[in-house]
Design a protein around this motif. Structure first.
Motif, PDB file in Angstrom:
ATOM      1  N   UNK A 116      -4.094 -28.654 -78.737  1.00 32.17           N
ATOM      2  CA  UNK A 116      -4.314 -27.653 -77.535  1.00 32.17           C
ATOM      3  C   UNK A 116      -3.941 -28.007 -76.508  1.00 32.17           C
ATOM      4  N   UNK A 117      -4.380 -29.122 -76.077  1.00 29.55           N
ATOM      5  CA  UNK A 117      -4.115 -29.752 -74.577  1.00 29.55           C
ATOM      6  C   UNK A 117      -2.615 -29.940 -74.300  1.00 29.55           C
ATOM      7  N   UNK A 118      -1.936 -30.647 -75.468  1.00 31.12           N
ATOM      8  CA  UNK A 118      -0.647 -30.630 -75.342  1.00 31.12           C
ATOM      9  C   UNK A 118       0.370 -29.321 -75.074  1.00 31.12           C
ATOM     10  N   UNK A 119      -0.142 -28.287 -75.551  1.00 24.01           N
ATOM     11  CA  UNK A 119       0.452 -27.022 -75.520  1.00 24.01           C
ATOM     12  C   UNK A 119       0.200 -26.468 -73.928  1.00 24.01           C
ATOM     13  N   UNK A 120      -0.910 -26.857 -73.503  1.00 21.98           N
ATOM     14  CA  UNK A 120      -1.265 -26.339 -72.340  1.00 21.98           C
ATOM     15  C   UNK A 120      -0.626 -27.024 -71.249  1.00 21.98           C
ATOM     16  N   UNK A 121      -0.504 -28.422 -71.418  1.00 23.20           N
ATOM     17  CA  UNK A 121       0.083 -29.440 -70.462  1.00 23.20           C
ATOM     18  C   UNK A 121       1.577 -29.242 -70.631  1.00 23.20           C
ATOM     19  N   UNK A 122       2.188 -28.688 -71.832  1.00 21.86           N
ATOM     20  CA  UNK A 122       3.839 -28.620 -71.530  1.00 21.86           C
ATOM     21  C   UNK A 122       4.331 -27.667 -70.446  1.00 21.86           C
ATOM     22  N   UNK A 123       3.525 -26.418 -70.277  1.00 12.83           N
ATOM     23  CA  UNK A 123       3.776 -25.631 -69.297  1.00 12.83           C
ATOM     24  C   UNK A 123       3.745 -26.008 -67.972  1.00 12.83           C
ATOM     25  N   UNK A 124       2.400 -26.602 -67.864  1.00 12.89           N
ATOM     26  CA  UNK A 124       2.051 -26.981 -66.293  1.00 12.89           C
ATOM     27  C   UNK A 124       3.096 -28.157 -65.969  1.00 12.89           C
ATOM     28  N   UNK A 125       3.257 -28.993 -66.955  1.00 15.12           N
ATOM     29  CA  UNK A 125       4.311 -29.920 -66.789  1.00 15.12           C
ATOM     30  C   UNK A 125       5.491 -29.550 -66.180  1.00 15.12           C
ATOM     31  N   UNK A 126       6.294 -28.644 -66.867  1.00 14.40           N
ATOM     32  CA  UNK A 126       7.441 -28.228 -66.531  1.00 14.40           C
ATOM     33  C   UNK A 126       7.666 -27.450 -65.086  1.00 14.40           C
ATOM     34  N   UNK A 127       6.663 -26.977 -64.750  1.00 11.55           N
ATOM     35  CA  UNK A 127       6.673 -26.263 -63.179  1.00 11.55           C
ATOM     36  C   UNK A 127       6.409 -27.284 -62.226  1.00 11.55           C
ATOM     37  N   UNK A 128       5.613 -28.334 -62.545  1.00 17.69           N
ATOM     38  CA  UNK A 128       5.244 -29.522 -61.649  1.00 17.69           C
ATOM     39  C   UNK A 128       6.547 -30.292 -61.418  1.00 17.69           C
ATOM     40  N   UNK A 129       7.178 -30.584 -62.704  1.00 16.33           N
ATOM     41  CA  UNK A 129       8.532 -31.336 -62.572  1.00 16.33           C
ATOM     42  C   UNK A 129       9.535 -30.887 -61.611  1.00 16.33           C
ATOM     43  N   UNK A 130       9.618 -29.465 -61.906  1.00 12.65           N
ATOM     44  CA  UNK A 130      10.601 -28.614 -61.227  1.00 12.65           C
ATOM     45  C   UNK A 130      10.483 -28.624 -59.763  1.00 12.65           C
ATOM     46  N   UNK A 131       9.264 -28.874 -59.254  1.00 14.04           N
ATOM     47  CA  UNK A 131       8.899 -28.760 -57.749  1.00 14.04           C
ATOM     48  C   UNK A 131       9.504 -29.898 -57.158  1.00 14.04           C
ATOM     49  N   UNK A 132      10.098 -31.081 -57.996  1.00 14.41           N
ATOM     50  CA  UNK A 132      10.191 -32.261 -57.187  1.00 14.41           C
ATOM     51  C   UNK A 132      12.053 -31.947 -56.751  1.00 14.41           C
ATOM     52  N   UNK A 133      12.236 -32.700 -55.386  1.00 12.98           N
ATOM     53  CA  UNK A 133      13.538 -32.533 -55.034  1.00 12.98           C
ATOM     54  C   UNK A 133      14.627 -32.993 -55.931  1.00 12.98           C
ATOM     55  N   UNK A 134      15.700 -32.404 -55.838  1.00 12.05           N
ATOM     56  CA  UNK A 134      17.134 -32.979 -56.486  1.00 12.05           C
ATOM     57  C   UNK A 134      17.993 -33.695 -55.431  1.00 12.05           C
ATOM     58  N   UNK A 135      18.455 -34.758 -55.798  1.00 14.12           N
ATOM     59  CA  UNK A 135      19.524 -35.436 -54.812  1.00 14.12           C
ATOM     60  C   UNK A 135      18.734 -35.793 -53.480  1.00 14.12           C
ATOM     61  N   UNK A 136      17.607 -35.707 -53.387  1.00 16.59           N
ATOM     62  CA  UNK A 136      17.010 -36.424 -52.319  1.00 16.59           C
ATOM     63  C   UNK A 136      15.882 -37.357 -52.630  1.00 16.59           C
ATOM     64  N   UNK A 137      15.798 -38.598 -51.890  1.00 19.70           N
ATOM     65  CA  UNK A 137      14.882 -39.548 -52.176  1.00 19.70           C
ATOM     66  C   UNK A 137      13.465 -39.285 -52.085  1.00 19.70           C
ATOM     67  N   UNK A 138      12.583 -39.635 -52.939  1.00 17.96           N
ATOM     68  CA  UNK A 138      11.065 -39.604 -52.856  1.00 17.96           C
ATOM     69  C   UNK A 138      10.533 -40.614 -53.507  1.00 17.96           C
ATOM     70  N   UNK A 139       9.171 -40.910 -53.034  1.00 16.48           N
ATOM     71  CA  UNK A 139       8.565 -41.999 -53.664  1.00 16.48           C
ATOM     72  C   UNK A 139       7.813 -41.661 -55.129  1.00 16.48           C
ATOM     73  N   UNK A 140       8.331 -42.059 -56.067  1.00 16.54           N
ATOM     74  CA  UNK A 140       8.070 -41.612 -57.479  1.00 16.54           C
ATOM     75  C   UNK A 140       6.590 -41.858 -57.442  1.00 16.54           C
ATOM     76  N   UNK A 141       5.994 -42.959 -57.052  1.00 15.55           N
ATOM     77  CA  UNK A 141       4.511 -43.360 -57.420  1.00 15.55           C
ATOM     78  C   UNK A 141       3.518 -42.379 -56.793  1.00 15.55           C
ATOM     79  N   UNK A 142       3.712 -41.962 -55.515  1.00 17.96           N
ATOM     80  CA  UNK A 142       3.083 -40.941 -54.984  1.00 17.96           C
ATOM     81  C   UNK A 142       3.067 -39.450 -55.574  1.00 17.96           C
ATOM     82  N   UNK A 143       4.444 -39.318 -55.929  1.00 12.66           N
ATOM     83  CA  UNK A 143       4.506 -37.914 -56.674  1.00 12.66           C
ATOM     84  C   UNK A 143       4.013 -37.986 -58.088  1.00 12.66           C
TER      85      UNK A 143
END
Ligand code: HEM
Length: 443
Positions: A116-143
């Motif tokens: 159950x948790x995995x299914x829950x996480x899958x959706x939230x994970x996708x929208x959170x990862x898509x918030x990260x910038x593309x082609x622009x440097x960021x600090x992975x550890x903080x993100x």
């Protein structure tokens, strides 16, 4: 506390007055330890944070202490530094009391709940990862720290990750975790410990108000599971017990996973051939839902995860306190002695691993299986009664993250040299691990 005089028969490096070895260990924990082992052997004493400790190094010592046949090694007293902020967490309990509470918590980690948790996480994970910038440097550890906390609010508490409450809880958790590692141990106003204690009371108040709600109308989030969980005899937790156990659990889940994912991303950036292997593995799963069956196919990803945990274990030292005196390798060690185990350096030993400093995930392939050389050769999750209860959960979470990311993006490191890892207290890349993400088509 055992005095230096009571340990005079145990060898060890000379200790500067007052601070002892603290500064050297904070600066270069592994270098100091390797040098001490080669000079004094696998049993030696050090003074860290004002306490004399006996280091018991190697896989045999871990087996003896963690399996603890005679119930002689207290985790509660070993992890005493966490007791102000996380009293009553599983790791701060011992023996019969710990066993009973662990059985209750286990209910929230059964396979159907994990699915159950995995299914829950899958959706939230996708929208959170898509918030990260593309082609622009960021600090992975903080993100990734922010992502795992927000994901935690979603999966553990059933809160939308973008809600205002989730944001406030994140701040409180961050303050609490920072305080648990701070040098000043009293809540002097405006110190990290003061912020931490305030964070703790905000978290407790919030959780308390959620308990009645989730008991009346349980969701499939972790918090609801804990409000319902009972052992085989039907015994569950009181409100206060839920608050303490849940608060500790969120802390235990968070920094550890962030460190593991940072090491993996560093490895995939530094070894692009492995990024290609994992991307192919993810492509093989197809576009269907990332459920437990799909994630079970990610065996190469699992090897990379295991290798990352071997090279940079989030918990490189495990502390205990001896209840009674005991003997080890010819040394009598008195009752009350603080004992430190060293999974971190043991996992870099050439006794078990070929070319141990090298990133080589195939060492975990079934035909090499270097980790099987000794029951305690690979121990990033500890062992025995306190072995990490979140091990399977974190494996699912890590695979889900890698699959979500590599379905749409590729990672590049932007710093020419690999990160220096600050090993103490929880390892993190000193430069924050700068990266850029690229859409898959431009790769
Ligand atoms: C890569 C990620 C993780 C690593 C490397 C890790 C490592 C560990 C280690 C080494 C211990 C044992 C400490 C000791 O014996 O003194 C432990 C205990 C624990 N971990 Fe984890 N952990 C991780 C993720 C998680 C997650 C995701 C959760 C919760 C969902 C979690 C919850 C716990 C709890 C509750 C304990 C205490 C168990 C007990 O005392 O019985 N951990 N972890």
């Amino acid at each position: 506390m055992t005095s230096k005089a009571a340990l005079s028969h145990i060898p060890g490096p000379p200790a500067p007055p007052v601070v002892g070895h603290t500064l050297r260990i904070v600066r270069d924990a592994y270098g100091f330890q390797k040098q001490s082992i080669s000079t004094y052997g696998p049993v030696y004493k050090t003074k860290l944070l004002g306490i004399w400790r006996v280091n018991l190094c190697g896989a045999d010592a871990m087996e003896m202490v963690l399996l603890d046949k005679n119930q002689n090694f207290s985790s509660k007293l070993g992890w005493d530094a966490l007791s102000r902020l996380f009293p009553g967490g599983l790791m701060l309990q011992d023996f019969a009391e710990h066993r009973q509470n662990r059985r209750i918590m286990q209910a929230a980690f059964r396979a159907p709940a994990l699915q159950e948790y995995t299914l829950h996480m899958a959706e939230a994970m996708q929208s959170l990862v898509r918030e990260w910038p593309v082609g622009k440097e960021f600090r992975f550890y903080d993100a990734i720290k922010e992502l795992t906390l927000r994901l935690g609010c979603a999966v553990f508490m059933g809160l939308p990750p973008e809600s205002d409450l989730a944001r406030k809880l994140n701040t409180a958790f961050i303050n609490e975790i920072r305080a648990s590692l701070s040098v000043i141990r009293y809540p002097v106003p405006f110190t990290p410990m003061w912020h931490g204690v305030r964070g703790r009371s905000f978290l407790r108040d919030t959780f308390r108000s959620l308990i009645a709600e989730r008991r009346a109308e349980p969701g499939d989030d972790f918090f609801s599971q804990m409000c319902q969980a009972t052992d085989e005899d039907g015994k569950g937790w009181s409100e206060d017990e839920i608050l303490d156990q849940f608060n500790f659990l969120m802390m235990a889940a968070h920094d550890t996973t962030s460190t593991a994912l940072s090491t993996m991303i560093w490895a995939l950036g530094a070894h692009p051939e492995w990024q290609d292997i994992l991307a192919a593995e993810v492509a093989d799963i197809g576009d269907g839902p990332l459920d437990s069956d799909a994630l079970a196919q990610m065996t190469q990803t699992e090897q990379v995860f295991k290798e990352a945990l071997r090279l940079v274990p989030p918990v490189p030292f495990i502390p205990r306190r001896a209840v009674e005196g005991f003997s080890w390798k010819g040394f009598d060690i008195p009752a009350g002695t603080a004992v430190t185990l060293n999974p971190g350096v043991t996992m870099l030993s050439s006794e078990f691993y070929t070319d141990p400093e090298r990133f080589d995930p195939s060492r975990f392939s079934p035909n090499r299986a270097e980790d099987q050389a000794h029951k305690f050769a690979w121990t990033p999750f500890g062992g025995g009664a306190h072995k990490c209860i979140g091990m399977h959960f974190s494996t699912l979470q890590v695979k889900l993250f890698i699959a979500t990311l590599l379905r749409e993006r590729r990672v590049k490191l932007t710093s020419p040299s690999g990160p220096e890892w600050q090993r103490m207290p929880i390892p993190r890349p000193e430069n924050g691990l700068p990266v850029t993400l690229h859409p898959i088509t431009m790769h």
